[in-house]
Design a protein around this motif. Sequence first.
Motif, PDB file in Angstrom:
ATOM      1  N   ALA A   9      -7.238  -7.392  -1.971  1.00 16.54           N
ATOM      2  CA  ALA A   9      -6.568  -7.088  -0.781  1.00 16.54           C
ATOM      3  C   ALA A   9      -4.898  -7.533  -0.814  1.00 16.54           C
ATOM      4  CB  ALA A   9      -6.992  -7.955   0.555  1.00 16.54           C
ATOM      5  N   LYS A  10      -4.705  -8.473  -1.334  1.00 11.79           N
ATOM      6  CA  LYS A  10      -3.291  -8.775  -1.620  1.00 11.79           C
ATOM      7  C   LYS A  10      -2.576  -7.714  -2.336  1.00 11.79           C
ATOM      8  CE  LYS A  10      -0.745 -12.421  -3.687  1.00 11.79           C
ATOM      9  NZ  LYS A  10      -0.972 -13.997  -4.212  1.00 11.79           N
ATOM     10  N   ASN A  11      -3.191  -7.226  -3.573  1.00 14.45           N
ATOM     11  CA  ASN A  11      -2.621  -6.156  -4.519  1.00 14.45           C
ATOM     12  C   ASN A  11      -2.479  -4.895  -4.223  1.00 14.45           C
ATOM     13  OD1 ASN A  11      -1.843  -8.284  -6.435  1.00 14.45           O
ATOM     14  ND2 ASN A  11      -4.067  -8.151  -7.447  1.00 14.45           N
ATOM     15  N   ALA A  12      -3.424  -4.757  -3.090  1.00 13.49           N
ATOM     16  CA  ALA A  12      -3.550  -3.342  -2.422  1.00 13.49           C
ATOM     17  C   ALA A  12      -2.348  -2.976  -1.617  1.00 13.49           C
ATOM     18  CB  ALA A  12      -4.878  -3.395  -1.593  1.00 13.49           C
ATOM     19  N   VAL A  13      -1.866  -4.030  -0.858  1.00 13.18           N
ATOM     20  CA  VAL A  13      -0.715  -4.027  -0.244  1.00 13.18           C
ATOM     21  C   VAL A  13       0.477  -3.947  -1.246  1.00 13.18           C
ATOM     22  CG1 VAL A  13       0.768  -5.344   1.612  1.00 13.18           C
ATOM     23  CG2 VAL A  13      -1.632  -5.384   1.639  1.00 13.18           C
ATOM     24  N   LEU A  14       0.483  -4.599  -2.238  1.00 15.49           N
ATOM     25  CA  LEU A  14       1.635  -4.794  -3.092  1.00 15.49           C
ATOM     26  C   LEU A  14       1.683  -3.286  -3.832  1.00 15.49           C
ATOM     27  CD1 LEU A  14       3.690  -6.154  -4.734  1.00 15.49           C
ATOM     28  CD2 LEU A  14       1.907  -7.001  -6.539  1.00 15.49           C
ATOM     29  N   PHE A  15       0.538  -3.080  -4.206  1.00 17.62           N
ATOM     30  CA  PHE A  15       0.695  -1.442  -4.933  1.00 17.62           C
ATOM     31  C   PHE A  15       1.300  -0.548  -3.951  1.00 17.62           C
ATOM     32  CE2 PHE A  15      -1.830  -2.968  -8.278  1.00 17.62           C
ATOM     33  CZ  PHE A  15      -1.258  -2.344  -9.375  1.00 17.62           C
ATOM     34  N   GLU A  16       0.964  -0.464  -2.765  1.00 15.04           N
ATOM     35  CA  GLU A  16       1.364   0.551  -1.568  1.00 15.04           C
ATOM     36  C   GLU A  16       2.804   0.139  -1.306  1.00 15.04           C
ATOM     37  OE1 GLU A  16      -1.188   2.706  -0.623  1.00 15.04           O
ATOM     38  OE2 GLU A  16       0.435   3.749  -0.293  1.00 15.04           O
ATOM     39  N   ALA A  17       3.198  -1.068  -1.424  1.00 15.32           N
ATOM     40  CA  ALA A  17       4.557  -1.428  -1.298  1.00 15.32           C
ATOM     41  C   ALA A  17       5.321  -0.810  -2.245  1.00 15.32           C
ATOM     42  CB  ALA A  17       4.893  -2.796  -1.168  1.00 15.32           C
ATOM     43  N   ILE A  18       4.969  -1.097  -3.649  1.00 20.38           N
ATOM     44  CA  ILE A  18       5.650  -0.432  -4.685  1.00 20.38           C
ATOM     45  C   ILE A  18       5.746   1.141  -4.683  1.00 20.38           C
ATOM     46  CG2 ILE A  18       5.332   0.052  -7.257  1.00 20.38           C
ATOM     47  CD1 ILE A  18       4.329  -2.999  -7.239  1.00 20.38           C
ATOM     48  N   SER A  19       4.559   1.855  -4.160  1.00 17.06           N
ATOM     49  CA  SER A  19       4.549   3.189  -4.032  1.00 17.06           C
ATOM     50  C   SER A  19       5.872   3.454  -2.984  1.00 17.06           C
ATOM     51  CB  SER A  19       3.250   3.777  -3.282  1.00 17.06           C
ATOM     52  OG  SER A  19       2.408   3.590  -4.449  1.00 17.06           O
ATOM     53  N   LEU A  20       5.757   2.703  -2.024  1.00 17.50           N
ATOM     54  CA  LEU A  20       7.154   3.132  -1.068  1.00 17.50           C
ATOM     55  C   LEU A  20       8.592   3.017  -1.782  1.00 17.50           C
ATOM     56  CD1 LEU A  20       7.828   3.748   1.895  1.00 17.50           C
ATOM     57  CD2 LEU A  20       7.743   1.361   2.448  1.00 17.50           C
TER      58      LEU A  20
END
Lengths: 929, 153
Positions: A290-301
């Motif tokens: 869950a933590k990394n899902a948010v992280l990857f989405e942040a990186i996408s942004l």
Amino acid sequence: MCVLLISGKSKEAEIKRINKELANIRSKFKGDKALDGYSKKKYVCKLLFIFLLGHDIDFGHMEAVNLLSSNRYTEKQIGYLFISVLVNSNSELIRLINNAIKNDLASRNPTFMGLALHCIANVGSREMAEAFAGEIPKILVAGDTMDSVKQSAALCLLRLYRTSPDLVPMGDWTSRVVHLLNDQHLGVVTAATSLITTLAQKNPEEFKTSVSLAVSRLSRIVTSASTDLQDYTYYFVPAPWLSVKLLRLLQCYPPPEDPAVRGRLTECLETILNKAQEPPKSKKVQHSNAKNAVLFEAISLIIHHDSEPNLLVRACNQLGQFLQHRETNLRYLALESMCTLASSEFSHEAVKTHIETVINALKTERDVSVRQRAVDLLYAMCDRSNAQQIVAEMLNYLETADYSIREEIVLKVAILAEKYAVDYTWYVDTILNLIRIAGDYVSEEVWYRVIQIVINRDDVQGYAAKTVFEALQAPACHENLVKVGGYILGEFGNLIAGDPRSSPLIQFNLLHSKFHLCSVPTRALLLSTYIKFVNLFPEIKTTIQDVLRSDSQLKNADVELQQRAVEYLRLSTIASTDILATVLEEMPPFPERESSILAKLKKKKGPGTVTDLEEIKKERSSDMNGSAEPTSVNASAVSTPSPSADLLGLGAAPLTNSAPPPSSSGSLLVDVFSDSASAVAPLAPGSDDNFARFVCKNNGVLFENQLLQIGLKSEFRQNLGRMFIFYGNKTSTQFLNFTPTVICSDDLHFLKQFLCLNLQTKPVDPTVDGGAQVQQVVNIECVSDFMEAPILNIQFRYGGTFQNLSVKLPITLNKFFQPTEMSSQDFFQRWKQLSNPKQEVQNIFKAKHPMDAEITKAKIIGFGSALLEEVDPNPANFVGAGIIHTKTTQIGCLLRLEPNLQAQMYRLTLRTSKEAVSQRLCELLSEQF
Amino acid sequence: MLLFSRQGKLRLQKWYVPLSDKEKKKITRELVQTVLARKPKMCSFLEWRDLKIVYKRYASLYFCCAIEDQDNELITLEIIHRYVELLDKYFGSVCELDIIFNFEKAYFILDEFLLGGEVQETSKKNVLKAIEQADLLQESQNEDWGGLSEDIL
């Protein structure tokens, strides 16, 4: 029974039992006695169960619909479930279903409303959109709607918008929906964010205000303690789903302009990156996911904004850590994300530092999908500094690569080798290695390309000849190598003939030793090589003639091979050295085109995945003069045999004894002959203007001078056409040796299989009496899209003088247009589908004729496309659609013409699935106004 | 979203885009084959046509979602997990048979959790509250219609 089914021991018993049950249910439904709600529900439920076991159900729909109007919750519920699972969106029952839904929506009972909304969201048909798209926004923003109903309404609307965007009206409700981002209830915010994201993608202006709201919402979530959000915290991660969705929403927009909002967002992103470095709050995989899902989405942004070098580099470092993580999933995602980072100028260098890790992944990952990602990343991070290493590693990997990804790797290696070749010997070696390692996966585009490059670059020709010669020595070599070898030795074998180890005879024997193992197209190519050898190496002419003369060639069952053998043998016997030298001259350099390999990779991966196209284009124009493609330099020339200037005239035996009349490859030679006897005249003055007039019409006078008038009448259907050419003698004197010849542009290509336009003509009488008219028929077949119009060359004797003139024959791509009528909605949907910049070609030009709407309409219709009324919101614009029919494909074409009366200008936009087609049609049509 | 057993038997299917039955069957067959062929330690994501597949195995059941290119794989993995948790909580240590015989509940729970392919409600409490309310409604209407299993075959 059920246990039986699961263990799958007896399929027959299962089917027997189920058929019995189905018969029983059917009889109950058909029986005289009306079933009560309970039984109806029971049987409908059984049907569902049977369906879910994998059997087809073709009845019971009506009973299920009846259940919808029951007042009992469970009956209603099963009815809705049956419909959601089993009714597809275009069922006739939709009207009845809609009625029941309408009642439930109006019931104000939140449970019933929920069921009805779920049903709409599950079926999501157009009829449902028509019935409810107006109603649902009201439910969504009404003050007294329960939270759970709001959530369902938001997602229901989202589904309807996806199916029928035209039916969902924008309006006052949109601003109120945006404010749902501030709602107390996180479930409502979650559902609303999905809806807003989808709507904002299409209507960014309307939902612009969502950016600042999303940023502040996100900021509140990421800074909250892990317990603040109670049940919305998932394994110590606060609202991960909502965070991901908010970050997704922000990716619909550029970085916020307001510095305060922008600063706040940067803070959020930094916090997310910081948290990745903190020790985990739980050892559970759910926590890290869950933590990394948010992280990857942040990186996408961060990648999407591509504006903060600091964040980009941090993102890259974070992904670098993941590359070595023990979780396969994270390694996979890190490789994937890094691919996009590699294309940002800020982070390209940072990505490159991980090259060793990625190469290692290629070698050691046990999962093919991860290795595939590693290949993609190597491709994305490749540049001049590391190309040799990356290409070598990919070749290395290719030896053991999974079959499923070999072709793609081959394409990638071929592209990289070409793009970053400083030294073309390296390029040639690489491609030959490719063929050696994975010959089966080397597509035509790849070996065409190496030939184009060798032909266009003098400095590599000797080396290429030597290398293919050496490679052909291998006892078993791939057929593609024979093709490349045959072609290159045929052109440049002379460059290595001085070495006694590769004397002409040795070269020939080497190639011929492979001949019998090859397929027909390769053999045909080799025969062409042999005739080229006759020219290059007169000393082995007799050896080659013996081979051509052998029964296995002259009487070959394959028409193409037989024809080549016969023609080449004749040619070698009767033609003088000079003529041979002319006919069999070295191939001229290919014109510069986009690499066909790249096009192939794009096709394979879909547009958008080949990220650095633009860059490739730039690079090519600077360092690759030698690109071209044999595949599209095609078009055959067809001539009318006439006594004066072809093989027959030189005393050759008729070519048509055993083979069908020479149509393409055979007559190619004929044309070359007539060229050498008397060159084709340059185009007659004014013929371009005349040509342009024929783009939108089929009949009329193409050419006229004091002696001769040429009239045309033509008709086209799908990919076929027929053209009648009328030659009128305007004088009172006879024309002698009257010889019209149709030549497909100047691309006289060596290989028959590349022709785009197949033209067949019948000869005309060589004498035309004074005042008389003769007619010639041209049968036309469009094999694939073509650019150049054929040329009609006419030679004759008038009085004592020789006349020679050429005109362009108006056979243009648009002649193979079939108009397509479509609604405004369809049009715009297709228009959007063709949004890749390569598919669109636009031209802005000054009007050459008075700007009259009626004439313009007639011209668009004459051009061949349908003229679509009421599609463009601006009635002054013209919109057209049609399909170009070729033998190999059909290409959908959309066009839009915007006149600007004030400026006396037009803007013409063409969109088709093929760049070259868009380009050509745009050129043709621009000349018309 | 698809649920299927180790033997490749489909246990639950949910489609969020309109497709014909024939297409559905073809896709199901292809996906089941692809996923079952993968080894345990492999990663949970793969590319398939122009979609991404996210799957996870729980005991004898595979849970499999197809998502679009832009979608987040990890969060999808946790969607699967949250759904499993919901089933687990509702049935009390869920097993394949629970899903076979109470398939309607499995669908209702899914509808409360995901709608139109998007997460509707992530709070476990809220989802289960909705289902329990419905169950109460069912009981108050006083019907004894226990397990489908005895009834049906």
